[in-house]
Design a protein around this motif. Structure first.
Motif, PDB file in Angstrom:
ATOM      1  N   MET A  17      30.856  -8.251 -18.701  1.00 55.96           N
ATOM      2  CA  MET A  17      31.859  -8.853 -19.579  1.00 55.96           C
ATOM      3  C   MET A  17      33.216  -8.192 -19.381  1.00 55.96           C
ATOM      4  SD  MET A  17      30.835 -10.047 -23.370  1.00 55.96           S
ATOM      5  CE  MET A  17      29.617  -8.805 -23.681  1.00 55.96           C
ATOM      6  N   VAL A  18      34.248  -9.014 -19.306  1.00 57.51           N
ATOM      7  CA  VAL A  18      35.595  -8.492 -19.125  1.00 57.51           C
ATOM      8  C   VAL A  18      36.316  -8.567 -20.466  1.00 57.51           C
ATOM      9  CG1 VAL A  18      37.734  -8.757 -17.816  1.00 57.51           C
ATOM     10  CG2 VAL A  18      35.573  -9.405 -16.777  1.00 57.51           C
ATOM     11  N   SER A  19      37.075  -7.515 -20.766  1.00 58.01           N
ATOM     12  CA  SER A  19      37.828  -7.522 -22.018  1.00 58.01           C
ATOM     13  C   SER A  19      38.900  -8.601 -21.969  1.00 58.01           C
ATOM     14  CB  SER A  19      38.478  -6.156 -22.239  1.00 58.01           C
ATOM     15  OG  SER A  19      39.452  -5.944 -21.250  1.00 58.01           O
ATOM     16  N   LYS A  20      39.377  -9.000 -23.146  1.00 58.72           N
ATOM     17  CA  LYS A  20      40.416 -10.041 -23.239  1.00 58.72           C
ATOM     18  C   LYS A  20      41.617  -9.655 -22.387  1.00 58.72           C
ATOM     19  CE  LYS A  20      39.703 -13.610 -26.058  1.00 58.72           C
ATOM     20  NZ  LYS A  20      39.299 -13.420 -27.456  1.00 58.72           N
ATOM     21  N   LYS A  24      43.226 -11.528 -19.056  1.00 55.90           N
ATOM     22  CA  LYS A  24      44.631 -11.958 -19.018  1.00 55.90           C
ATOM     23  C   LYS A  24      45.337 -11.384 -17.793  1.00 55.90           C
ATOM     24  CE  LYS A  24      46.470 -13.971 -22.989  1.00 55.90           C
ATOM     25  NZ  LYS A  24      45.699 -13.606 -24.200  1.00 55.90           N
ATOM     26  N   ALA A  25      45.093 -10.097 -17.525  1.00 58.81           N
ATOM     27  CA  ALA A  25      45.714  -9.433 -16.372  1.00 58.81           C
ATOM     28  C   ALA A  25      45.262 -10.095 -15.081  1.00 58.81           C
ATOM     29  CB  ALA A  25      45.353  -7.953 -16.371  1.00 58.81           C
ATOM     30  N   ALA A  26      43.967 -10.414 -15.009  1.00 53.98           N
ATOM     31  CA  ALA A  26      43.426 -11.057 -13.814  1.00 53.98           C
ATOM     32  C   ALA A  26      44.057 -12.432 -13.617  1.00 53.98           C
ATOM     33  CB  ALA A  26      41.907 -11.186 -13.929  1.00 53.98           C
TER      34      ALA A  26
END
Length: 127
Positions: A17-20, A24-26
């Motif tokens: 899981m990727v943090s919010k 966004k950065a990705a």
């Protein structure tokens, strides 16, 4: 016991899981890469990336997160010698290929001219 087995998949899901903020950065880096693809000059792949670093043309190098460690460190070393900033892309080589608008896998890319994109300032400031 059975308790350990039940815990395992949950832990695996957590790691993926990727943090919010990370997502966004990705997304922002992906849109910047897309802009470079449209308006800038770049080279995809390990060998051409090394060539661009050797000739001192490269402004920024992106490396995927599943590139072989030796290859990664070799690119980092060349980048250090040519004083080029390196951005470790958060996705794997499939994600990086997709971000470049390609249907194949890309382990590294070198940006020689960012075009209309501010990717150099954005990723250079990150490190």
């Amino acid at each position: 016991g059975p308790g350990a087995v039940a815990e395992k998949p949950e832990g695996g899901a957590k790691a993926r899981m990727v943090s919010k903020k990370g997502k966004k950065a990705a997304e922002s880096i992906n849109s910047r890469i897309a802009l470079v693809m449209k308006s800038g000059k770049y080279t995809l792949g390990y060998r051409t990336t090394l060539k661009s670093l050797r000739s001192g043309k490269s402004k920024l190098v992106l490396i995927c997160n599943n590139a072989p460690p030796l290859r990664k460190s070799e690119i980092e070393y060349y980048a250090m010698l040519s004083k080029t900033s390196v951005h470790h892309y958060s996705g794997n080589n499939i994600d990086l290929g997709t971000a470049c608008g390609r249907l194949y896998r890309v382990s590294c890319l070198s940006i020689t001219d960012p075009g209309d994109s501010d990717i150099i300032k954005q990723t250079g400031g990150q490190q």
